[in-house]
Design an enzyme around this catalytic site. Sequence first.
Site, PDB file in Angstrom:
ATOM      1  CG  HIS A   1      -2.253  -0.634   1.037  1.00 40.84           C
ATOM      2  ND1 HIS A   1      -3.432   0.050   0.046  1.00 40.84           N
ATOM      3  CD2 HIS A   1      -2.791  -1.745   1.388  1.00 40.84           C
ATOM      4  CE1 HIS A   1      -4.450  -0.844   0.160  1.00 40.84           C
ATOM      5  NE2 HIS A   1      -3.842  -1.975   0.813  1.00 40.84           N
TER       6      HIS A   1
ATOM      7  CD  GLU B   1      -6.090  -1.574   8.139  1.00 39.86           C
ATOM      8  OE1 GLU B   1      -6.763  -0.749   7.606  1.00 39.86           O
ATOM      9  OE2 GLU B   1      -4.768  -1.485   7.931  1.00 39.86           O
ATOM     10  CG  HIS B   2      -5.938  -5.987   6.902  1.00 39.42           C
ATOM     11  ND1 HIS B   2      -7.218  -6.115   6.198  1.00 39.42           N
ATOM     12  CD2 HIS B   2      -5.616  -4.582   6.689  1.00 39.42           C
ATOM     13  CE1 HIS B   2      -7.608  -4.752   5.701  1.00 39.42           C
ATOM     14  NE2 HIS B   2      -6.376  -4.019   6.075  1.00 39.42           N
TER      15      HIS B   2
END
Length: 440
Positions: free
Chosen positions: A266, A334-335
């Site tokens: 990302h 988060e993940h």
Amino acid sequence: MTHNINTWKLDELTIAKRQQLLARTESDLSDYLAKVRPIVDQVREHGDQALIEFTAKFDDVTLQLNQLKVTDNEFKVAEESIDTATLEAIRFAADNIRRYHESQKPGEMTMQEVRKGSFVGERFLPIPSVACYVPRGKGSFPSVLLMNTIPALVAGVKNTIVITPPGIDGSVDAATLVAAKEIGITNVYKCGGAQGVAAVAYGTETIPKCSKIVGPGSPWMVTAKKLLSNIIDPGIPAGPSESIVFADDSINGGLAALDLLIEAEHGPDSSAYLVTTSKKVVEEALASFPDHWGRMGELRTSYASTVLCGDMGGIILAPDTKSAFDFINDYAPEHLQILSSDPWQYLNLIENAGEVLLGKHSPSTLGNYVLGCNAVLPTSGAATTVSPLGVMDFMKFMSVAYVTESGYPEMAKHAEKLAIYEGFEAHSNAVSDIRSHYLK
């Protein structure tokens, strides 16, 4: 090109090093505060004109005042430029996201009889307005638009708008516009960063003031949300991407490395760790990276290698399962992806995570795009107390109570006693014999 992936043994980390691995790029926003505050002030004072100037400064795009809002013609051009397969994928994702979030929506009202003749409950209502932020700096994200806006529409928010930075040619990403049009959103505005947050917090000549802003963004955007949290509801913390992939001995390390790269690509401010109890997984993962890099372009390879070779990523070898999940829960990712031939055995060990993706066929890619669960997730450890974006983020409830004549005496007796104890005379008088006199 050789990339030296970080590797650590969890049981050999110093306290300081462990804390460093738990940190995120947005954990300390102090460097941004002084830079963001004048941007916010300028937008508050000068509205659209400030947005035009900051768009030129930060996005290197020259816009006219009448170009801040996306026009009908821009929607039309975007629709004409999208291929059929991409349109079908947008519709597929939107349908799954809508189905999932419709299952979250509560009924209009609930009531229960807590004592005979005394009823309490909630009435649920949508919030009046929301701005959904779609980032642009490191790519184009129609998926983020869908994740942000669909639960708001399901909740019944009347005024849902989108703000997003323009591309270098002054346009909004075509797939993002098509996604917006597909779900019925036509109010899209070209502004991003701290100035975008300020615009929806205060309102400008073109952009409406909103009650809330949701969506992920850069530290500039996150800082602006913090500064303006007394003006606009900043939503859940959603900063740069972060993930942990846990893999046990039943998994080929090459698969673990493949999935580790999902969130790492990302941007250079992302965070990504592979946590494992298996030396075999570590060795196989390290050996597989050259092949994985070879199938990626230069930009995403650069982002992912910066993460995995820098301060916010790499491979962690844990001495045992408990230690591995102690670290994972401290990190509150988060993940979180669990790679195992039996992933369900680990679910009860997980206390803190934005989302948990179980098994070899559930990579983050599916969660980010098409599974339907929301991919706007709490970051920077906020998953300890904060949930993923959902319908209830766009709703509020008011308590509703009703006491019948038969239910009143018991309630009044105990309430009067507590009011007298706490010294509130008007409270106690209101449920005393004085009220009984008026009720007669």
